[in-house]
Each structure stands twice: as structure tokens, then as C-alpha cells.
Design a protein around this motif. Structure first.
Motif, mmCIF file in Angstrom:
data_model
loop_
_atom_site.group_PDB
_atom_site.id
_atom_site.type_symbol
_atom_site.label_atom_id
_atom_site.label_comp_id
_atom_site.label_asym_id
_atom_site.label_seq_id
_atom_site.Cartn_x
_atom_site.Cartn_y
_atom_site.Cartn_z
ATOM 1 N N GLU A 164 -0.262 2.601 -10.795
ATOM 2 C CA GLU A 164 -0.694 2.109 -9.686
ATOM 3 C C GLU A 164 -1.887 1.318 -9.655
ATOM 4 O O GLU A 164 -2.598 1.399 -10.693
ATOM 5 C CB GLU A 164 -1.184 3.225 -8.761
ATOM 6 N N ASP B 167 -0.321 2.582 -4.329
ATOM 7 C CA ASP B 167 0.305 1.243 -4.531
ATOM 8 C C ASP B 167 1.789 2.023 -4.891
ATOM 9 O O ASP B 167 2.078 2.173 -6.257
ATOM 10 C CB ASP B 167 -0.383 0.874 -5.780
ATOM 11 N N THR C 247 -2.637 -4.684 5.285
ATOM 12 C CA THR C 247 -3.251 -3.666 4.306
ATOM 13 C C THR C 247 -4.041 -2.602 5.109
ATOM 14 O O THR C 247 -4.786 -1.740 4.849
ATOM 15 C CB THR C 247 -4.313 -4.235 3.332
#
Length: 350
Positions: A40, A45, A312
Motif C-alpha cells: 500500500e 490503497d 478521494t
């Protein structure tokens, strides 16, 4: 599910969270080989570092692990192609849990036919992202009402205006939420805490406590005439494609604040730009776009009354833990013979 259920971890996940999955039931075997998973780059992630490459031996081991499982935690390689391959090559597959709340688009992109999709369940992580998305939506609404783009421009230019411009109160204003699911209802909860009146849309029209009016999308324009702000939380489906078009933006009263935390395909971006220019929309806060990453030549990048967020807003440091907890609860339900919540609709793909 069989007496011995094999779960394979297909995406990056912390070892302590893998142990939580193992602890759900002694009948659960968890296959987890972290060296086969990309590291990640940031919390949650799920795709991992794109520079990561498996050796030929590692690639073979990765797919062998997935083909031995009844249940997958994550799409293989976090991709529609990975889902398509495992669906073809693993006849014992019974359930795949997606990391995304809106996994329907990826399922559709896999190209799997209905016959194949009926052989196993696909669940999403819907609900896990509701609070961060709702907080971001509230940020967008308040940015618009409080004129933060103008404040930022004045600050950058070191301008202290002689004429003071009033801002708008959230308290007493009206918010319309398209998509009164978990994200939409959490957004409504925060908005009501600010003193806003909330109406919205839902595919199945029914009264909802705390919501003034509920319609389906066909009735959206009737809600917009009195809205001070609009938050879209709808997924991208053929039925929501460019729902926010010229007609819908024209139905808004001048100065409406627009926030999109659903999917970019729900908005006709050219129509949004026109609405920004003619004043129907005073400010737009956008976390999602029709094409991602947002093309460099998009006028949205430089528009003075647009905030661009690179998809995000749902991310938080707690995301991996929250998804793992959701998966554990779902796994318990499945082991007990029930159906897990948040199944992907393989007809409408949401």
C-alpha cells in the motif's frame, strides 16, 4: 457454504485484520500471502503500488491461491479483468467482497454474462464510506454557502474588500439529496444538524423520518425549485447516466450549490459548466468525474467556482479496518446460512 470455508485475501491488507477474519469461525481457513500482494502507498490503497510486479512463480501462486477459495476478499488485482478471470477459472467460487461501495461499475466492466454472474454473490463495502462522504458533502455545501472560493482568491491577492458581501446560512436552507441510501441518509443527518430542511430521491418512494419530501428521479425537478443546495450520491448506471442534464440544471433556482460524491457519469459536465456560467449553479464541489483521472484539458480544473477532488473523499485511515469488520459480519451471516447485505444488482449494476 461448505463445512470448511476457504477465504483468499486478494488485495493488500494488514496482518492484524487478516487475523480478525480468521477469528470469525474455526471452520474458516484464510489464505494470505502478503508477498504476493502489492504494498500500500497510503491507507486503504486496495490496488497497491502499480510498480509492484510478481515474478512468474509468484503470479502462478497468486492465481492458484484464488482458485482454491470459496470466498475472495477483494477483486483479483483490484480490477474488472481480474474478476472476469477468476469467475471463469474457479468453479467453487461462491462469494466475492468488493472494497468499493460502488462496485457495480467494475462488475459491469468485467463483461461477465448473467449466467456466470448468477453462480456467485458479489457484495460491496457500501456504508463503510457513508460518514467520510457525507462529511465531504457537508464541506462542499458550506463552501458554497460561505463563499470560500472568493475568500481564497482575495487572500491570495491580499485584497481586503471595502464592500462586505454577506454569506448564506445553512440553517433554514433546503438541501436536496439524490439517492437516499446510506450515504444520502448520512448526508441528510449532518445537514439536519446544521438546521437544513432535506428532501430527496429514492428508487422506491416511501416516507423517511426526517426527510420532508421523497420522490423518484422522475420527480427530481419538482424538488429543485426550492433547493439551496443539491448533493448527488447516486451510482453510475444506465438509468442515472447524465441525470443532471441541461433540463435538470435549468430547474434549479439561481445560485444553487452543487456537490457530487456519487459517480461522475450522473452529471453532464458540459451542462454543469453552462449552469455555472449562467448562475443557476453558484458553486460546484466535485469528487467524481465522467472520465478519471480528469483530463488535463477539462475546464473544470481552472473554473473559479469549482473544487476538484481526485475521487478521494471516501478515504480515511480507518477504511481498511471498517471494511474488514463489515466483511467479518457478512461472513458470519453467510456461515449461518443467511444472505449478506449490499449485494450487487447484476441487472442495474449498483
Amino acid at each position: 457454504m461448505t463445512s470448511q470455508t476457504i477465504v483468499a485475501i486478494a488485495v493488500p491488507l494488514e496482518a492484524e485484520l487478516v487475523e480478525r477474519i480468521r477469528a470469525v469461525d474455526p471452520a474458516v481457513t484464510v489464505l494470505y500471502e502478503p508477498e504476493l500482494l502489492p504494498p500500500e502507498r497510503f491507507p486503504a490503497d486496495h490496488a497497491g503500488d502499480p510498480a509492484f510486479k510478481r515474478t512468474a512463480d509468484q503470479e502462478e501462486r497468486y492465481w492458484a491461491m484464488l482458485k482454491a477459495a470459496d470466498v475472495l476478499y477483494g477483486f483479483p488485482n483490484e480490477s474488472p479483468d481480474g474478476l472476469a478471470r477468476i469467475a471463469r477459472e474457479n468453479p467453487r467460487l461462491r462469494w466475492v467482497h468488493a472494497m468499493a461501495a460502488g462496485a457495480g461499475g467494475a462488475v459491469r466492466a468485467s463483461g461477465l454474462d448473467q449466467q456466470t454472474l448468477q453462480k456467485f454473490k458479489i457484495t460491496t463495502s457500501a456504508g463503510v464510506h457513508a460518514l467520510p462522504l457525507a462529511e465531504f458533502a457537508a464541506l462542499g455545501v458550506l463552501n458554497g454557502l460561505k463563499r470560500t472560493p472568493e475568500l481564497a482568491r482575495d487572500q491570495a491577492a491580499k485584497v481586503w474588500p471595502q464592500l462586505r458581501t454577506p454569506t448564506r446560512l445553512a440553517n433554514g436552507s433546503t438541501l436536496v439529496v439524490t439517492g437516499l441510501g446510506e450515504i444520502g441518509l448520512e448526508t441528510a443527518r449532518i445537514a439536519r444538524a446544521l438546521g437544513m430542511k432535506v428532501s430527496g430521491t429514492k428508487r422506491t418512494v416511501e416516507p423517511i423520518e426526517g426527510i420532508e419530501k421523497v420522490t423518484d428521479n422522475a420527480g427530481l425537478t419538482t424538488l429543485l425549485a426550492t433547493a439551496d443546495a443539491v448533493v448527488n450520491t447516486l451510482p453510475g448506471t444506465p438509468f442515472t447516466e447524465k441525470l443532471f442534464n441541461r433540463e435538470v440544471f435549468a430547474a434549479m433556482k439561481p445560485g444553487t450549490v452543487f456537490v457530487n460524491v456519487g459517480r461522475g457519469t450522473v452529471v453532464d459536465e458540459q451542462a454543469l459548466l453552462e449552469a455555472l456560467e449562467n448562475g443557476q449553479v453558484s458553486y460546484a464541489c466535485l469528487d467524481v468525474f465522467a472520465v478519471e483521472p480528469l483530463p488535463q484539458d477539462s475546464p473544470l480544473w481552472n473554473h473559479p467556482r469549482v473544487m476538484v477532488s481526485p475521487h478521494t473523499s471516501a478515504l480515511s485511515e480507518a477504511e481498511n479496518r471498517l471494511i474488514a469488520e463489515r466483511f467479518c459480519a457478512n461472513l458470519r451471516t453467510v456461515l449461518d446460512g443467511g444472505n449478506p447485505p449490499h449485494l450487487v444488482d447484476t441487472v442495474h449494476f449498483y
